[in-house]
Design a protein around this motif. Structure first.
Motif, mmCIF file in Angstrom:
data_model
loop_
_atom_site.group_PDB
_atom_site.id
_atom_site.type_symbol
_atom_site.label_atom_id
_atom_site.label_comp_id
_atom_site.label_asym_id
_atom_site.label_seq_id
_atom_site.Cartn_x
_atom_site.Cartn_y
_atom_site.Cartn_z
ATOM 1 N N ASP A 1 -14.236 6.338 4.458
ATOM 2 C CA ASP A 1 -13.169 5.424 3.776
ATOM 3 C C ASP A 1 -11.801 5.788 4.759
ATOM 4 O OD1 ASP A 1 -12.265 3.151 2.806
ATOM 5 O OD2 ASP A 1 -11.518 4.277 0.933
ATOM 6 N N TRP A 2 -11.800 6.319 5.874
ATOM 7 C CA TRP A 2 -10.729 6.796 6.547
ATOM 8 C C TRP A 2 -10.012 5.557 7.040
ATOM 9 C CZ3 TRP A 2 -8.278 6.285 10.992
ATOM 10 C CH2 TRP A 2 -7.226 7.076 11.406
ATOM 11 N N PRO A 3 -8.748 5.246 7.289
ATOM 12 C CA PRO A 3 -7.681 6.300 6.526
ATOM 13 C C PRO A 3 -7.188 6.168 5.297
ATOM 14 C CG PRO A 3 -6.770 4.216 7.956
ATOM 15 C CD PRO A 3 -8.252 4.316 7.782
ATOM 16 N N VAL A 4 -7.903 5.217 4.449
ATOM 17 C CA VAL A 4 -7.540 4.980 2.879
ATOM 18 C C VAL A 4 -7.387 6.482 2.314
ATOM 19 C CG1 VAL A 4 -8.001 3.835 0.921
ATOM 20 C CG2 VAL A 4 -8.373 2.642 2.930
ATOM 21 N N CYS A 5 -8.476 7.158 2.673
ATOM 22 C CA CYS A 5 -8.629 8.566 2.061
ATOM 23 C C CYS A 5 -7.384 9.378 2.260
ATOM 24 C CB CYS A 5 -9.829 9.217 2.452
ATOM 25 S SG CYS A 5 -9.908 9.737 4.418
ATOM 26 N N THR A 6 -6.551 9.235 3.335
ATOM 27 C CA THR A 6 -5.295 9.830 3.645
ATOM 28 C C THR A 6 -4.329 9.701 2.418
ATOM 29 O OG1 THR A 6 -4.317 8.229 4.899
ATOM 30 C CG2 THR A 6 -5.802 9.835 5.940
ATOM 31 N N ALA A 7 -4.489 8.734 1.424
ATOM 32 C CA ALA A 7 -3.570 8.460 0.363
ATOM 33 C C ALA A 7 -4.106 9.323 -0.747
ATOM 34 C CB ALA A 7 -3.543 7.125 -0.051
ATOM 35 N N PHE A 8 -5.435 9.970 -0.682
ATOM 36 C CA PHE A 8 -5.899 10.614 -1.793
ATOM 37 C C PHE A 8 -6.326 11.926 -1.279
ATOM 38 C CE2 PHE A 8 -6.496 6.215 -2.580
ATOM 39 C CZ PHE A 8 -5.968 6.114 -3.839
ATOM 40 N N GLY A 9 -5.607 12.631 -0.581
ATOM 41 C CA GLY A 9 -5.816 13.909 -0.259
ATOM 42 C C GLY A 9 -6.042 14.104 1.219
ATOM 43 N N GLY A 10 -6.575 13.254 1.809
ATOM 44 C CA GLY A 10 -6.940 13.236 3.363
ATOM 45 C C GLY A 10 -8.371 13.585 3.675
ATOM 46 N N ALA A 11 -8.824 13.352 4.815
ATOM 47 C CA ALA A 11 -10.173 13.399 5.202
ATOM 48 C C ALA A 11 -10.849 14.773 4.810
ATOM 49 C CB ALA A 11 -10.381 13.282 6.868
ATOM 50 N N GLU A 12 -10.112 15.822 5.142
ATOM 51 C CA GLU A 12 -10.470 17.367 4.679
ATOM 52 C C GLU A 12 -11.040 17.247 3.136
ATOM 53 O OE1 GLU A 12 -10.982 21.249 3.702
ATOM 54 O OE2 GLU A 12 -9.469 19.945 2.799
ATOM 55 N N ALA B 1 0.905 -1.143 -0.019
ATOM 56 C CA ALA B 1 0.067 0.072 -0.004
ATOM 57 C C ALA B 1 0.709 1.254 0.198
ATOM 58 C CB ALA B 1 -0.867 0.073 1.006
ATOM 59 N N PRO B 2 0.239 2.530 -0.207
ATOM 60 C CA PRO B 2 1.022 3.791 -0.301
ATOM 61 C C PRO B 2 1.615 3.892 1.451
ATOM 62 C CG PRO B 2 -0.994 3.967 -1.327
ATOM 63 C CD PRO B 2 -1.248 2.805 -0.679
ATOM 64 N N GLU B 3 2.865 4.391 1.093
ATOM 65 C CA GLU B 3 3.605 4.284 2.505
ATOM 66 C C GLU B 3 2.882 5.117 3.665
ATOM 67 O OE1 GLU B 3 8.068 6.062 4.199
ATOM 68 O OE2 GLU B 3 7.345 6.152 1.971
ATOM 69 N N ILE B 4 1.848 6.129 3.252
ATOM 70 C CA ILE B 4 1.072 6.733 4.365
ATOM 71 C C ILE B 4 0.215 5.927 5.129
ATOM 72 C CG2 ILE B 4 -0.622 7.573 2.873
ATOM 73 C CD1 ILE B 4 -0.613 10.248 4.400
ATOM 74 N N LEU B 5 -0.021 5.030 4.394
ATOM 75 C CA LEU B 5 -1.042 3.869 5.039
ATOM 76 C C LEU B 5 -0.332 2.985 5.751
ATOM 77 C CD1 LEU B 5 -3.592 3.318 2.020
ATOM 78 C CD2 LEU B 5 -3.966 4.879 3.992
ATOM 79 N N ARG B 6 0.859 2.715 5.662
ATOM 80 C CA ARG B 6 1.586 1.371 6.460
ATOM 81 C C ARG B 6 1.704 1.641 7.927
ATOM 82 N NH1 ARG B 6 6.264 1.135 1.932
ATOM 83 N NH2 ARG B 6 5.006 1.147 0.331
ATOM 84 N N ARG B 7 1.474 2.809 8.506
ATOM 85 C CA ARG B 7 1.507 2.887 9.950
ATOM 86 C C ARG B 7 0.233 2.392 10.376
ATOM 87 N NH1 ARG B 7 -1.038 7.401 11.445
ATOM 88 N NH2 ARG B 7 -1.271 9.202 10.081
ATOM 89 N N ASP B 8 0.456 2.347 12.120
ATOM 90 C CA ASP B 8 -0.919 2.207 12.858
ATOM 91 C C ASP B 8 -1.705 3.475 12.322
ATOM 92 O OD1 ASP B 8 -0.120 -0.063 13.598
ATOM 93 O OD2 ASP B 8 0.423 0.876 15.661
ATOM 94 N N HIS B 9 -3.221 3.280 12.360
ATOM 95 C CA HIS B 9 -4.269 4.262 12.099
ATOM 96 C C HIS B 9 -5.269 3.941 13.336
ATOM 97 C CE1 HIS B 9 -2.239 5.114 8.440
ATOM 98 N NE2 HIS B 9 -2.608 6.060 8.702
ATOM 99 N N LEU B 10 -5.095 4.781 14.480
ATOM 100 C CA LEU B 10 -5.948 4.410 15.793
ATOM 101 C C LEU B 10 -7.425 5.054 15.759
ATOM 102 C CD1 LEU B 10 -3.153 4.068 18.150
ATOM 103 C CD2 LEU B 10 -4.101 2.089 16.439
ATOM 104 N N ILE B 11 -8.003 4.741 16.642
ATOM 105 C CA ILE B 11 -9.520 5.512 16.742
ATOM 106 C C ILE B 11 -9.480 6.944 17.105
ATOM 107 C CG2 ILE B 11 -9.967 4.608 19.174
ATOM 108 C CD1 ILE B 11 -12.452 4.899 16.129
#
Length: 278
Positions: free
Chosen positions: A233-244, A22-32
């Motif tokens: 679709d967070w955090p997948v959206c962070t690889a496409f510009g982010g939640a904002e 996956a894109p590098e930005i997604l590889r770390r933990d993404h917690l609640i």
């Protein structure tokens, strides 16, 4: 607002092997806690967690969060559909917090995997338990198979994630776009299929307002607002510009709709489909 499609992952709780590619930005933990900070500015006060790994350890993790965090009102969990005995055992256990089941069908080498005899037996068990099945479709063949299953099992609610992955560049002259439109129209003709407006991206970046408007119009034409659910679709959206970027464009288009349709997409459909309070 009800976020009908939220992921979290914690490598201490499950392996998430797919993240290696996956894109590098997604590889770390993404917690609640991070999810809450990203989504609360958009009015998200309730969310359904959706599985992101095919392990029972991740299922336990998501249900722990349902029990512990007031933001999380339910989880669409992994169960091994190829093992109906385990599915039957889990259904009999009636674990609190389970509001649906999903597998990563789009990551399997065989696009017809879901049609296997054991998988179909598991779907019968899920139907008997009164739960919906979330279904990921990234290929036309995936959408064809969903049509087959929904026709053969009209008592089971199927939730088509991410609107079945429309083409990244909507173009009425493009055969892939026309095929997607035809397939979602066929799926929408079946009353036991609903769809999530989630995970809509342009190729390599955040979705444009024009793209989102085109996709949402096609979805509304096919399903109607009372069979559509909104998800970040967070955090997948962070690889496409982010939640904002994602939520701003998505909700701007949803909020153009009349009040009853806005309510359906933002809250009502998700509450009904997942058996939660409106």
């Amino acid at each position: 607002m009800f976020d009908a499609h939220l992921h979290v992952w914690d490598h201490a709780r499950s392996s998430y092997g797919w993240l290696t590619g996956a894109p590098e930005i997604l590889r770390r933990d993404h917690l609640i806690e991070e999810a809450r900070g990203a989504l609360m500015p958009w009015g998200v006060d309730r969310a359904v967690l959706v599985q992101a790994d095919e392990t029972m350890a991740e299922t336990d993790y998501l249900l722990d969060l349902v029990a512990a965090d007031p933001l999380v009102v339910g989880a669409v969990v992994y169960l091994p559909l190829e093992d109906p005995a385990t599915v039957a055992e889990q259904m009999a256990a009636s674990r609190p917090g389970v509001v649906g089941v999903r597998n990563l069908t789009h990551d399997r080498p065989d696009p017809d995997w879901i049609l296997g005899a054991d998988q179909r037996r598991s779907l019968e068990l899920i139907e008997a338990a009164g739960l919906p099945l979330d279904y990921v479709a990234t290929l036309p063949r995936h959408r064809e198979n969903l049509l087959t299953l929904a026709q053969e099992q009209p008592g089971l609610t199927f939730v088509l994630d991410h609107l079945g992955t429309p083409p990244a560049q909507p173009d009425q002259r493009d055969g892939a776009w026309q095929q997607w439109q035809e397939q979602i129209a066929a799926l929408a003709a079946l009353p036991n299929v609903v769809a999530k407006v989630s995970g809509i991206y342009d190729a390599g970046g955040p979705v444009t307002p024009e793209h989102m408007r085109t996709v949402l119009a096609a979805a509304l034409d096919a399903f109607g607002a009372d069979r559509l659910l909104v998800g970040s679709d967070w955090p997948v959206c962070t690889a496409f510009g982010g939640a904002e970027a994602t939520m701003r464009v998505l909700l701007a288009e949803v909020d153009r709709l009349p009040g009853d349709q806005r309510y359906a997409l933002r809250e009502g459909t998700a509450a009904r489909v997942y058996g939660l309070d409106a």
